[in-house]
Design an enzyme around this catalytic site. Structure first.
Site, mmCIF file in Angstrom:
data_model
loop_
_atom_site.group_PDB
_atom_site.id
_atom_site.type_symbol
_atom_site.label_atom_id
_atom_site.label_comp_id
_atom_site.label_asym_id
_atom_site.label_seq_id
_atom_site.Cartn_x
_atom_site.Cartn_y
_atom_site.Cartn_z
ATOM 1 N N CYS A 128 0.875 -1.188 0.000
ATOM 2 C CA CYS A 128 0.000 0.000 0.000
ATOM 3 C C CYS A 128 0.904 1.227 0.000
ATOM 4 O O CYS A 128 0.921 2.008 0.948
ATOM 5 C CB CYS A 128 -0.911 0.003 1.217
ATOM 6 S SG CYS A 128 -1.869 -1.513 1.444
ATOM 7 N N ALA A 129 1.653 1.418 -1.074
ATOM 8 C CA ALA A 129 2.760 2.377 -1.091
ATOM 9 C C ALA A 129 2.321 3.832 -1.120
ATOM 10 O O ALA A 129 3.056 4.711 -0.664
ATOM 11 C CB ALA A 129 3.669 2.089 -2.292
ATOM 12 N N GLY A 174 4.756 6.786 -1.703
ATOM 13 C CA GLY A 174 6.061 6.148 -1.595
ATOM 14 C C GLY A 174 6.989 6.613 -0.502
ATOM 15 O O GLY A 174 8.183 6.318 -0.553
ATOM 16 N N GLY A 175 6.482 7.273 0.522
ATOM 17 C CA GLY A 175 7.363 7.711 1.599
ATOM 18 C C GLY A 175 8.099 6.556 2.261
ATOM 19 O O GLY A 175 9.322 6.612 2.474
ATOM 20 N N LYS A 176 7.380 5.505 2.592
ATOM 21 C CA LYS A 176 8.010 4.340 3.228
ATOM 22 C C LYS A 176 8.836 3.551 2.207
ATOM 23 O O LYS A 176 9.860 2.964 2.555
ATOM 24 C CB LYS A 176 6.963 3.454 3.899
ATOM 25 C CG LYS A 176 6.290 4.107 5.113
ATOM 26 C CD LYS A 176 5.309 3.166 5.772
ATOM 27 C CE LYS A 176 4.708 3.790 7.032
ATOM 28 N NZ LYS A 176 3.846 4.961 6.734
ATOM 29 N N ASP A 190 0.018 0.109 -5.444
ATOM 30 C CA ASP A 190 -1.141 0.834 -4.920
ATOM 31 C C ASP A 190 -2.261 0.773 -5.952
ATOM 32 O O ASP A 190 -2.010 0.503 -7.136
ATOM 33 C CB ASP A 190 -0.798 2.297 -4.602
ATOM 34 C CG ASP A 190 -1.680 2.856 -3.489
ATOM 35 O OD1 ASP A 190 -1.283 2.785 -2.314
ATOM 36 O OD2 ASP A 190 -2.790 3.335 -3.801
ATOM 37 N N ASP A 195 1.054 -1.282 4.889
ATOM 38 C CA ASP A 195 0.759 -0.016 5.561
ATOM 39 C C ASP A 195 -0.720 0.250 5.293
ATOM 40 O O ASP A 195 -1.084 0.989 4.386
ATOM 41 C CB ASP A 195 1.654 1.086 4.997
ATOM 42 C CG ASP A 195 1.456 2.416 5.691
ATOM 43 O OD1 ASP A 195 0.839 2.441 6.776
ATOM 44 O OD2 ASP A 195 1.904 3.442 5.148
ATOM 45 N N CYS A 248 -1.879 3.462 11.083
ATOM 46 C CA CYS A 248 -1.793 4.707 11.860
ATOM 47 C C CYS A 248 -3.110 4.936 12.597
ATOM 48 O O CYS A 248 -3.675 6.023 12.574
ATOM 49 C CB CYS A 248 -1.416 5.894 10.987
ATOM 50 S SG CYS A 248 -2.422 6.105 9.505
#
Length: 392
Positions: free
Chosen positions: A209-210, A213-215, A233, A281, A334
């Site tokens: 679940c990019a 793309g931060g992670k 994604d 994520d 989160c």
């Protein structure tokens, strides 16, 4: 603009935000940006003051207010200087009526408070969900290192190995370090979630679940650009932002895949049973991010939460199909609701008897049934639940 006019403008913007929250319309930041674009007479000080009034009023209200005036009256109860501006002056709010009811305070709507309480988020832990979030960055080890990087702005190290915390409001995206890809804006909690993946050079890693793309970028740095990193994604717009970010960061081992909702395995069949690690994520209620999006707690409904929980389970089941024997599933959300965290991982292990929970040891957070929980009050990060399981 006079102070009273700023208050009235904030009231009118709050009216729009409240309506949008109930109809899943534009978020508050977009509503504000549009108003500022259309009303050039408002100078930079006016825009800053109006923004602060709007977000302070949102944070001051628990349940959804009846209207913007009720929300501002709630803030006026907490700040007498604002109450004095309800003076009936030109462009200002009309004079206070002694019988007017202010919006109700609190952390969230009652049904959400009940769920948070059941998940042992109460007292200071609950109140901190509405604090202002700090500005964290991650030093990109493909181009720099925290031990030797020098920024022109004040910073301090965080619990993440390459994390730095800057003063809130710092325009870090204008800095040469950001433009050169040496740093990325990323909350320390997100950095720790990437640390839990334990991605190594040469592995096959999937970020299922990019988003933008931060992670993914953090994983590329951990892998030192060696190995296969697949960012997936279902949202074309968000995923399309990753290639430019990867180029700036010097991340060269990333492959992007746009997935068709409900038919994801059509694009993933070639890597089924091959992944060393899959990061989920998961889409979630976002209860851990209210410091950044306080009106999000007005948008969430019980029905929407139930749909999200079902989607999380579906994505976890996809992830399991991608793992090789000995591969790692890292589940991150989160949210601070157990329904999206501990309950979700427990159910996954019951559905997939081959999954074996792995105890995580991170530089911050506290154990929470099968994983680690991060909270704004205890850890100074966004709220997260992070868990890991292995496919023997």
């Amino acid at each position: 603009m006079r102070p009273a006019a700023r208050v009235q403008t904030a009231i009118e913007l709050l009216d729009q935000i409240i309506v949008a929250a109930g109809s899943q319309g534009a978020p508050a930041d977009r509503i504000l940006a549009q108003w500022f674009k259309e009303n050039r007479f408002a100078g930079s000080k006016d825009r800053r003051a109006i923004r602060e009034l709007v977000y302070a009023a949102i944070r001051a209200c628990g349940p959804v207010p009846k209207n913007g005036r009720a929300a501002m009256l709630r803030l006026a109860q907490m700040d007498e200087s604002i109450a004095l501006l309800f003076d009936g002056s030109q462009y200002g709010p009309r004079v206070l009526n002694p019988n007017e009811a202010a919006a109700e305070g609190g952390v969230a709507p009652a049904w959400l408070v009940e769920k948070l309480t059941k998940s042992e988020i109460l007292g200071d832990d609950a109140a901190a969900l509405l604090d202002r979030a700090p500005l964290d960055v991650r030093v990109n080890t493909l181009k720099a290192d925290r031990a030797t990087l020098t920024l022109e702005v004040e910073s301090e190290p965080t619990a993440a190995p390459q994390g730095l915390r800057l003063l809130t409001g710092t325009q870090i995206e204008q800095s040469p370090e950001f433009r050169e890809g040496k740093i990325e804006v990323q909350d320390t909690g997100s950095q720790l979630a990437c640390l839990a993946v334990d991605a190594k050079p040469g592995e096959t890693v999937v970020d299922l679940c990019a988003g933008a793309g931060g992670k993914t970028l953090a994983l590329a740095a951990a892998m030192d650009n060696i190995g296969k990193l697949i960012a997936c994604d279902t949202n074309r717009g968000r995923l399309s932002r990753l290639p430019a970010r990867a180029e700036r960061a010097g991340a060269s081992n990333i492959e992007t895949r746009l997935l068709n909702p409900g038919r994801e395995m059509e694009e993933l069949e070639d890597i089924a049973g091959q992944a060393d690690a899959v990061l989920v994520d998961a889409p979630c209620s976002g209860t851990g991010t209210w410091r950044r999006n306080p009106e999000a707690r007005w948008r969430l409904t019980d029905a929407e939460l139930a749909k999200t929980i079902d989607l999380q389970a579906y994505i976890v089941d996809l992830a399991v199909q991608l793992l090789r024997p000995g591969g790692r599933l890292i589940y991150v959300t989160c949210s601070l609701l157990d329904e999206e965290g501990t309950d979700q991982m427990r159910a996954a292990c019951e559905r997939h008897h081959t999954l074996k929970p792995i105890r995580l040891v991170l530089p911050a957070g506290r154990e929470r049934t099968g994983g680690v929980r991060l909270t704004p009050h205890h850890d100074g990060t966004d709220g997260f639940y992070i868990a890991c399981a292995e496919k023997p």
